[in-house]
Scaffold this motif. Structure first.
Motif, mmCIF file in Angstrom:
data_model
loop_
_atom_site.group_PDB
_atom_site.id
_atom_site.type_symbol
_atom_site.label_atom_id
_atom_site.label_comp_id
_atom_site.label_asym_id
_atom_site.label_seq_id
_atom_site.Cartn_x
_atom_site.Cartn_y
_atom_site.Cartn_z
ATOM 1 N N GLY A 156 11.812 -30.909 4.458
ATOM 2 C CA GLY A 156 10.446 -31.051 5.315
ATOM 3 C C GLY A 156 10.328 -30.627 6.800
ATOM 4 O O GLY A 156 11.727 -30.012 7.448
ATOM 5 N N LYS A 157 9.569 -30.445 8.127
ATOM 6 C CA LYS A 157 9.792 -29.229 8.827
ATOM 7 C C LYS A 157 10.265 -30.541 9.853
ATOM 8 O O LYS A 157 10.084 -32.010 9.653
ATOM 9 C CB LYS A 157 8.701 -28.784 10.077
ATOM 10 C CG LYS A 157 8.020 -27.584 8.728
ATOM 11 C CD LYS A 157 7.287 -27.141 9.402
ATOM 12 C CE LYS A 157 5.953 -25.772 8.865
ATOM 13 N NZ LYS A 157 4.564 -25.766 9.096
ATOM 14 N N SER A 158 11.332 -30.124 11.033
ATOM 15 C CA SER A 158 11.898 -30.873 11.964
ATOM 16 C C SER A 158 10.343 -31.532 12.543
ATOM 17 O O SER A 158 9.206 -31.148 12.471
ATOM 18 C CB SER A 158 12.868 -30.330 12.929
ATOM 19 O OG SER A 158 13.463 -30.392 12.144
ATOM 20 N N GLY A 159 10.607 -32.830 12.464
ATOM 21 C CA GLY A 159 9.536 -34.147 12.926
ATOM 22 C C GLY A 159 8.813 -34.456 11.997
ATOM 23 O O GLY A 159 8.046 -35.362 12.454
ATOM 24 N N THR A 160 8.786 -33.870 10.997
ATOM 25 C CA THR A 160 7.908 -34.660 9.880
ATOM 26 C C THR A 160 7.756 -35.621 9.660
ATOM 27 O O THR A 160 7.087 -36.740 9.279
ATOM 28 C CB THR A 160 7.845 -33.484 8.398
ATOM 29 O OG1 THR A 160 7.878 -32.129 9.000
ATOM 30 C CG2 THR A 160 7.257 -34.282 7.540
ATOM 31 N N GLY A 161 9.780 -35.816 9.735
ATOM 32 C CA GLY A 161 9.489 -37.736 9.259
ATOM 33 C C GLY A 161 10.008 -38.090 7.586
ATOM 34 O O GLY A 161 9.918 -38.865 7.045
ATOM 35 N N LYS A 162 11.277 -36.509 8.035
ATOM 36 C CA LYS A 162 11.843 -37.351 6.216
ATOM 37 C C LYS A 162 12.876 -38.464 6.606
ATOM 38 O O LYS A 162 13.428 -39.228 5.757
ATOM 39 C CB LYS A 162 13.464 -36.071 6.626
ATOM 40 C CG LYS A 162 12.342 -34.865 6.429
ATOM 41 C CD LYS A 162 13.329 -33.523 6.495
ATOM 42 C CE LYS A 162 14.244 -32.822 7.675
ATOM 43 N NZ LYS A 162 13.349 -33.072 8.387
#
Lengths: 298, 89
Positions: free
Chosen positions: A159-165
């Motif tokens: 996921g993009k940065s900040g998505t919550g991986k």
């Protein structure tokens, strides 16, 4: 006196040489679990020599590109002889590292000059770039993902940065008994004899999780924030499109782009890929877990 | 019209797609999926300039269609490709 350390990451050996005392214990800490004593020159993917002086690295060629992330700025230059020069600067604009990579990506020199925090950023970035360049031809991907292990299999959350991986991984380890974190930022994915494996690495973002461990990949999930939880299997181009942006690559280098393309194509044929639209809650982790496990080969 | 430089056609099983693989297109982060006839036209088009008639001829060469139908399809395709940003005027 010189220090020479050999590390094994993703099954590939690389060496870091420096004058004694240039690299501190703190900077090398993430790499310690990967240190190896089998020093077989021939199978090394690269050797990086850390210099104390910038003098020998003062060439500047044509600027290829500039990449910015939350930590700083990376400028790439191509030199007339085919070598690559990479300049790292911090957010405040100070140059903290200059990396000179010789043509075939097997030999590199770096000069690092900064405070402790930036030195870590510099050495990690230099090694990650070199690793990506030199390992791509061996069916190897550096993937931007958080990865958990369950019952001997690895599950990657993209996921993009900040998505919550990282949050999603934490929800697994808190609510799914028996799951543990393998790597929180940049695991290595590699295909060996038709099996897709994920390896822990020294590059784990803000989480100190440097595990020298290899397990087969059980599934790959691209996360997207949503006001509900829904999981959808992806195949073909959609699966490809969900994995490609998370794999490090200098895509303007044809050889590397070809290698990454063929590795991703094989991964999506062998591994179930999903899109998970989710909330940052326990139910999201449980839904994801149930779906991944129901697809698991018995 | 011209094809945007730096787009590479990749095969994925039986599917074909266009991927941006050049520095000029570093911010082009779409993948364009092509069906068989679109892939045939893309591959057959010259790197230099082309127009509606180029595509019309390619269509009538390969498929059993009359000129008018082919020209209409060519115009539609050009509009879609312009919107997708893979060709430019």
């Amino acid at each position: 006196m010189n220090d020479c350390h050999t590390y094994c990451v993703g099954g590939h050996l690389f060496a870091v040489k420096s004058q004694k005392g240039i690299l501190s214990e703190k900077e090398l800490k993430p790499y310690v679990p990967f240190q190896t004593h089998c020093c077989s020159e021939g199978s090394d993917i690269f050797t990086l020599t850390i210099l104390s002086e910038i003098n020998s690295l003062s060439h500047i060629g044509n600027k290829i590109t500039e990449l910015k992330d939350e930590n700083g700025c990376i400028s790439l230059f191509s030199l007339p002889n085919g070598d690559i020069s990479i300049h790292l600067s911090t957010n405040s604009g100070d140059e903290c590292c200059r990396l000179h990579i010789y043509q075939d990506y097997r030999i590199a020199k770096a000069w690092i000059n900064a405070t402790y925090r930036e030195r870590c950023y510099a050495i990690d970035t230099a090694l990650m770039m070199l690793y990506t360049f030199s390992s791509s031809k061996y069916n190897t991907l550096m993937v931007h993902a958080s990865t958990v292990e369950y019952d001997g299999n690895g599950y990657l959350f993209l996921g993009k940065s900040g998505t919550g991986k990282s949050t999603h991984s934490r929800l697994w380890t808190e609510h799914i008994n028996g799951s543990t974190l393998l790597n929180d930022d940049n695991p290595i994915v590699r295909i060996i004899d038709g099996t897709v494996y994920v390896y822990g690495s020294p590059w784990s973002g803000k989480t100190c999780c440097y595990r020298n461990r290899r397990i087969p990949v059980g599934g790959i999930v691209r996360l997207q924030q949503a006001p509900y939880n829904k999981i959808t299997p992806l195949t073909g181009i959609k699966a490809y499109a969900s994995l490609l942006p998370s794999c490090s690559c200098m895509k303007w280098n044809h050889e590397m782009a070809n290698a990454i393309h063929s590795t991703i194509s094989e991964v999506i044929e062998k591994i179930p890929i999903y899109s998970l639209e989710c909330l940052p809650n326990q139910d999201a982790a449980k839904l994801c877990f149930a779906e991944l496990r129901s697809n698991h080969k018995v | 019209m011209k094809k945007i430089k730096g787009l590479v056609m990749r095969k994925l099983g039986s599917e074909k797609l266009l991927v941006a693989e050049s520095l000029d297109l570093i911010d082009f982060n779409k993948l364009i999926s092509l069906n068989d006839s679109a892939a045939y036209i893309w591959e057959s088009l010259p790197d230099m300039s082309f127009d509606t008639e180029t595509i019309t001829a390619l269509l009538t060469d390969r498929y059993d269609v009359d000129d008018d139908t082919a020209r209409k399809d060519a115009q539609e395709l050009i509009e879609v490709w312009l919107q997708a940003g893979i060709i430019e005027i």
